[in-house]
Enzyme design. Structure first.
Site, PDB file in Angstrom:
ATOM      1  N   SER A 122    -160.315  14.035 -10.921  1.00  0.00           N
ATOM      2  CA  SER A 122    -159.197  14.307 -11.613  1.00  0.00           C
ATOM      3  C   SER A 122    -158.116  13.796 -10.712  1.00  0.00           C
ATOM      4  O   SER A 122    -158.325  13.874  -9.515  1.00  0.00           O
ATOM      5  CB  SER A 122    -158.718  15.679 -11.866  1.00  0.00           C
ATOM      6  OG  SER A 122    -157.461  15.663 -12.161  1.00  0.00           O
ATOM      7  N   TYR A 124    -158.259  25.234  -8.569  1.00  0.00           N
ATOM      8  CA  TYR A 124    -158.930  24.148  -9.518  1.00  0.00           C
ATOM      9  C   TYR A 124    -159.014  22.849  -8.966  1.00  0.00           C
ATOM     10  O   TYR A 124    -160.011  22.104  -8.841  1.00  0.00           O
ATOM     11  CB  TYR A 124    -158.040  23.938 -10.997  1.00  0.00           C
ATOM     12  CG  TYR A 124    -158.566  22.639 -11.767  1.00  0.00           C
ATOM     13  CD1 TYR A 124    -159.729  22.631 -12.485  1.00  0.00           C
ATOM     14  CD2 TYR A 124    -157.622  21.413 -11.851  1.00  0.00           C
ATOM     15  CE1 TYR A 124    -160.063  21.470 -13.073  1.00  0.00           C
ATOM     16  CE2 TYR A 124    -158.105  20.371 -12.474  1.00  0.00           C
ATOM     17  CZ  TYR A 124    -159.291  20.327 -13.146  1.00  0.00           C
ATOM     18  OH  TYR A 124    -159.888  19.348 -13.728  1.00  0.00           O
ATOM     19  N   LYS A 165    -162.260  20.433  -7.512  1.00  0.00           N
ATOM     20  CA  LYS A 165    -162.588  18.947  -7.759  1.00  0.00           C
ATOM     21  C   LYS A 165    -162.892  18.286  -6.324  1.00  0.00           C
ATOM     22  O   LYS A 165    -163.666  17.699  -6.019  1.00  0.00           O
ATOM     23  CB  LYS A 165    -161.500  18.276  -8.617  1.00  0.00           C
ATOM     24  CG  LYS A 165    -161.477  18.592  -9.883  1.00  0.00           C
ATOM     25  CD  LYS A 165    -162.515  18.284 -10.797  1.00  0.00           C
ATOM     26  CE  LYS A 165    -162.920  18.981 -11.975  1.00  0.00           C
ATOM     27  NZ  LYS A 165    -164.034  18.892 -12.583  1.00  0.00           N
ATOM     28  N   ARG A 185    -141.657  23.391 -14.047  1.00  0.00           N
ATOM     29  CA  ARG A 185    -142.959  24.186 -14.044  1.00  0.00           C
ATOM     30  C   ARG A 185    -143.277  24.191 -12.092  1.00  0.00           C
ATOM     31  O   ARG A 185    -143.295  23.044 -11.836  1.00  0.00           O
ATOM     32  CB  ARG A 185    -143.850  23.754 -14.669  1.00  0.00           C
ATOM     33  CG  ARG A 185    -145.163  24.504 -14.823  1.00  0.00           C
ATOM     34  CD  ARG A 185    -146.167  24.179 -16.040  1.00  0.00           C
ATOM     35  NE  ARG A 185    -146.640  22.583 -15.937  1.00  0.00           N
ATOM     36  CZ  ARG A 185    -147.333  22.131 -16.780  1.00  0.00           C
ATOM     37  NH1 ARG A 185    -147.691  22.743 -17.728  1.00  0.00           N
ATOM     38  NH2 ARG A 185    -147.928  20.836 -16.446  1.00  0.00           N
ATOM     39  N   GLY A 195    -145.409  23.737  -9.132  1.00  0.00           N
ATOM     40  CA  GLY A 195    -146.334  22.754  -8.799  1.00  0.00           C
ATOM     41  C   GLY A 195    -146.683  21.491  -9.577  1.00  0.00           C
ATOM     42  O   GLY A 195    -147.401  20.572  -9.331  1.00  0.00           O
TER      43      GLY A 195
HETATM   44  P1  NAD Z   1    -163.527  21.305 -21.836  1.00  0.00           P
HETATM   45  O1  NAD Z   1    -163.282  22.735 -21.287  1.00  0.00           O
HETATM   46  O2  NAD Z   1    -163.264  20.772 -23.255  1.00  0.00           O
HETATM   47  O3  NAD Z   1    -164.991  21.009 -21.628  1.00  0.00           O
HETATM   48  C1  NAD Z   1    -165.888  21.671 -20.648  1.00  0.00           C
HETATM   49  C2  NAD Z   1    -167.178  22.100 -21.184  1.00  0.00           C
HETATM   50  O4  NAD Z   1    -167.772  22.766 -20.119  1.00  0.00           O
HETATM   51  C3  NAD Z   1    -166.783  23.131 -22.208  1.00  0.00           C
HETATM   52  O5  NAD Z   1    -167.657  23.035 -23.430  1.00  0.00           O
HETATM   53  C4  NAD Z   1    -167.513  24.574 -21.869  1.00  0.00           C
HETATM   54  O6  NAD Z   1    -167.870  25.562 -22.573  1.00  0.00           O
HETATM   55  C5  NAD Z   1    -168.551  23.860 -20.810  1.00  0.00           C
HETATM   56  N1  NAD Z   1    -168.752  24.938 -19.417  1.00  0.00           N
HETATM   57  C6  NAD Z   1    -167.790  25.409 -18.699  1.00  0.00           C
HETATM   58  N2  NAD Z   1    -168.599  26.151 -17.851  1.00  0.00           N
HETATM   59  C7  NAD Z   1    -169.841  25.979 -18.048  1.00  0.00           C
HETATM   60  C8  NAD Z   1    -170.905  26.344 -17.158  1.00  0.00           C
HETATM   61  N3  NAD Z   1    -171.072  26.971 -16.113  1.00  0.00           N
HETATM   62  N4  NAD Z   1    -172.190  25.868 -17.702  1.00  0.00           N
HETATM   63  C9  NAD Z   1    -172.412  25.162 -19.045  1.00  0.00           C
HETATM   64  N5  NAD Z   1    -171.190  24.777 -19.713  1.00  0.00           N
HETATM   65  C10 NAD Z   1    -170.268  25.008 -18.877  1.00  0.00           C
HETATM   66  O7  NAD Z   1    -162.960  20.391 -20.858  1.00  0.00           O
HETATM   67  P2  NAD Z   1    -162.585  18.789 -20.828  1.00  0.00           P
HETATM   68  O8  NAD Z   1    -161.245  18.321 -20.933  1.00  0.00           O
HETATM   69  O9  NAD Z   1    -163.659  18.164 -21.802  1.00  0.00           O
HETATM   70  O10 NAD Z   1    -163.054  18.353 -19.563  1.00  0.00           O
HETATM   71  C11 NAD Z   1    -164.342  17.949 -18.900  1.00  0.00           C
HETATM   72  C12 NAD Z   1    -164.155  17.796 -17.447  1.00  0.00           C
HETATM   73  O11 NAD Z   1    -163.074  16.701 -17.087  1.00  0.00           O
HETATM   74  C13 NAD Z   1    -163.869  19.129 -16.671  1.00  0.00           C
HETATM   75  O12 NAD Z   1    -164.776  19.061 -15.372  1.00  0.00           O
HETATM   76  C14 NAD Z   1    -162.369  18.893 -16.221  1.00  0.00           C
HETATM   77  O13 NAD Z   1    -162.119  19.699 -14.983  1.00  0.00           O
HETATM   78  C15 NAD Z   1    -162.438  17.396 -16.128  1.00  0.00           C
HETATM   79  N6  NAD Z   1    -161.123  17.142 -16.306  1.00  0.00           N
HETATM   80  C16 NAD Z   1    -160.383  17.179 -17.409  1.00  0.00           C
HETATM   81  C17 NAD Z   1    -159.005  16.597 -17.575  1.00  0.00           C
HETATM   82  C18 NAD Z   1    -158.219  17.098 -18.653  1.00  0.00           C
HETATM   83  O14 NAD Z   1    -156.943  17.113 -18.958  1.00  0.00           O
HETATM   84  N7  NAD Z   1    -159.098  17.304 -20.088  1.00  0.00           N
HETATM   85  C19 NAD Z   1    -158.316  15.974 -16.611  1.00  0.00           C
HETATM   86  C20 NAD Z   1    -159.276  15.759 -15.397  1.00  0.00           C
HETATM   87  C21 NAD Z   1    -160.489  15.952 -15.284  1.00  0.00           C
HETATM   88  N1  UDP Z   2    -144.975  19.425 -19.860  1.00  0.00           N
HETATM   89  C1  UDP Z   2    -143.862  20.092 -20.781  1.00  0.00           C
HETATM   90  N2  UDP Z   2    -144.111  21.283 -21.425  1.00  0.00           N
HETATM   91  C2  UDP Z   2    -145.144  21.611 -21.723  1.00  0.00           C
HETATM   92  C3  UDP Z   2    -146.431  20.966 -21.213  1.00  0.00           C
HETATM   93  C4  UDP Z   2    -145.918  19.972 -20.352  1.00  0.00           C
HETATM   94  O1  UDP Z   2    -142.792  19.480 -20.539  1.00  0.00           O
HETATM   95  O2  UDP Z   2    -145.428  22.566 -22.553  1.00  0.00           O
HETATM   96  C5  UDP Z   2    -144.702  18.404 -19.257  1.00  0.00           C
HETATM   97  C6  UDP Z   2    -145.397  18.879 -17.625  1.00  0.00           C
HETATM   98  O3  UDP Z   2    -144.106  19.199 -16.800  1.00  0.00           O
HETATM   99  C7  UDP Z   2    -145.630  17.318 -17.026  1.00  0.00           C
HETATM  100  C8  UDP Z   2    -146.095  16.512 -18.339  1.00  0.00           C
HETATM  101  O4  UDP Z   2    -145.639  17.518 -19.471  1.00  0.00           O
HETATM  102  O5  UDP Z   2    -144.430  16.500 -16.723  1.00  0.00           O
HETATM  103  C9  UDP Z   2    -147.830  16.565 -18.416  1.00  0.00           C
HETATM  104  O6  UDP Z   2    -147.989  18.018 -18.436  1.00  0.00           O
HETATM  105  P1  UDP Z   2    -149.688  18.266 -18.544  1.00  0.00           P
HETATM  106  O7  UDP Z   2    -149.578  19.963 -18.420  1.00  0.00           O
HETATM  107  O8  UDP Z   2    -150.074  17.687 -19.948  1.00  0.00           O
HETATM  108  O9  UDP Z   2    -150.433  17.599 -17.693  1.00  0.00           O
HETATM  109  P2  UDP Z   2    -150.346  17.623 -15.891  1.00  0.00           P
HETATM  110  O10 UDP Z   2    -149.385  18.549 -15.520  1.00  0.00           O
HETATM  111  O11 UDP Z   2    -151.747  18.004 -15.509  1.00  0.00           O
HETATM  112  O12 UDP Z   2    -150.121  16.042 -15.508  1.00  0.00           O
END
Ligand code: NAD
Ligand code: UDP
Length: 339
Positions: free
Chosen positions: A125, A149, A153, A292, A294
């Site tokens: 991420s 979190y 990563k 918010r 962080g």
């Molecule tokens: P998601 O929660 O939709 O998918 C994750 C899946 O993993 C879920 O289906 C959940 O049931 C499964 N899971 C969780 N713990 C498990 C375990 N111990 N064993 C087996 N399955 C398990 O999330 P996503 O948005 O699809 O994200 C996928 C990956 O990408 C994650 O590792 C997340 O940290 C990473 N990521 C997501 C974002 C985002 O904004 N969505 C951004 C950056 C990185």
């Molecule tokens: N944000 C917002 N209201 C919300 C959710 C997010 O204003 O209810 C803003 C947040 O402050 C950031 C942007 O939208 O500037 C993206 O936030 P998100 O939580 O989607 O992603 P991340 O913070 O992980 O980049």
């Protein structure tokens, strides 16, 4: 047909990647414990692809389940999505995050080593860049994290780097996602967050569909063009395709390589509200609130390295993101839960 193990394959990004894998002629095998997803996703993937993906309901920390899966299938590569991703919850329940994300990754790596499967694409991420010193962010930027979190990563990234130094059979690609949004253009799969969404796009979409009353914009006093936070929003189908490029670009002397997966463009919160209103024809009322904790002002990728080394670049812009997000939300106002 090459088999690919997809951990977390019924989740938001995993399900879109499973569709891309099937469309590109791979045989994905999903392991997911359904902690944050549901079986309906498999029906929807089958409707899109006319093929039902192989699914095993198990926890990735379960060594005997992994052993059975690796004994039954011969995998070309693993794509590792499974894990927990809510920043706020990770502050309150850090052990849950270290256990799922770090222990889960270690259990997976042990099973891979035992069964001599050496290639892995890892969901990292942009959170590993913390508050970036400059934008656009390149892969060589300083790594620093501000919550459990993000720690998980960075810890897994470090584990993979160390393993690749110790044993050159390992080949790891770390994909550092920026902000994944949008949905499959069929409107059959998309993001279905539990409870009230934390992230901007699902929140806006739920306001537009009438599930939530009004968006709270977290701060308009940042040093950005309109004062609201700027992010790099990447269409989830573009993101899914990056995984196929990654698994097709492992080199003989690969080691551990990290790539930014973003568009290289930054949009503010208010840009996103306006674009969504345009695409949906719905009003999205909002109020300006305090910042918010962080949050950083601006984050967007330099995506040049992924274009150069894995031949990937985002193909979809804001218009496609908004169209597909609205199509998904409008067709599935309650996500995967039937009315
Ligand atoms: P998601 O929660 O939709 O998918 C994750 C899946 O993993 C879920 O289906 C959940 O049931 C499964 N899971 C969780 N713990 C498990 C375990 N111990 N064993 C087996 N399955 C398990 O999330 P996503 O948005 O699809 O994200 C996928 C990956 O990408 C994650 O590792 C997340 O940290 C990473 N990521 C997501 C974002 C985002 O904004 N969505 C951004 C950056 C990185
Ligand atoms: N944000 C917002 N209201 C919300 C959710 C997010 O204003 O209810 C803003 C947040 O402050 C950031 C942007 O939208 O500037 C993206 O936030 P998100 O939580 O989607 O992603 P991340 O913070 O992980 O980049």
């Amino acid at each position: 047909m090459k088999k690919i193990l997809v951990t977390g394959g019924t989740g938001f990004i995993g399900s879109h990647t499973v569709v891309s894998l099937i469309e590109r002629g791979y045989h994905p095998v999903i392991i997911d414990n359904l902690d944050n997803s549901c079986r309906t996703v498999l029906d929807r993937v089958e409707r899109i692809c006319k093929v039902r993906p192989t699914f095993i309901e198990a926890d990735v920390r379960d060594a005997s389940a992994l052993d059975a899966i690796f004994s039954e299938h011969d995998f070309e590569c693993v794509i590792h999505f499974s894990g927990l991703k809510a920043v706020g919850e990770s502050v309150e329940k850090p052990m849950r995050y270290y256990s799922n994300n770090v222990e889960g990754s270690i259990a997976l790596l042990k099973a891979m080593r035992k069964h001599e499967c050496w290639k892995l694409v890892f969901s990292s991420s942009s959170t590993v860049y913390g508050d970036p010193e400059q934008v656009p962010i390149t892969e060589s930027a300083k790594l620093s994290v501000t919550n459990p979190y993000g720690q998980t990563k960075l810890m897994v990234e470090n584990i993979l780097r160390d393993l690749s130094h110790a044993d050159q059979r390992w080949k790891f690609t770390l994909l550092r996602y920026f902000n994944p949004v949008g949905a499959h253009e069929s409107g059959l799969i998309g993001e279905d967050p539990n409870g009230i969404p934390n992230n901007l796009m699902p929140y806006i979409a739920q306001v537009a569909v009438g599930r939530l009353e009004s968006l709270r914009v977290w701060g308009n006093d940042y040093d950005t063009p309109d004062g609201t936070g700027v992010r790099d929003y990447i269409h989830v189908v573009d993101l899914a395709e990056a995984h196929i490029n990654a698994l097709e670009h492992f080199k003989p002397s690969h080691g551990c390589r990290a790539y930014n997966i973003g568009t290289g463009e930054g949009y503010s919160v208010l840009d996103m509200v306006k674009a969504f209103e345009q695409a949906s024809g719905q009003r999205v009322p909002y109020s300006i609130e305090a910042r918010r904790a962080g949050d950083v002002a601006t984050s967007y990728a330099d995506a040049g390295l992924s274009a150069k080394e894995i031949g990937w670049a985002a193909q979809r812009g804001l218009a496609e993101i908004m169209r597909d997000q609205w199509n998904w939300q409008h067709n599935n106002p309650n996500g995967y839960t039937e009315q």
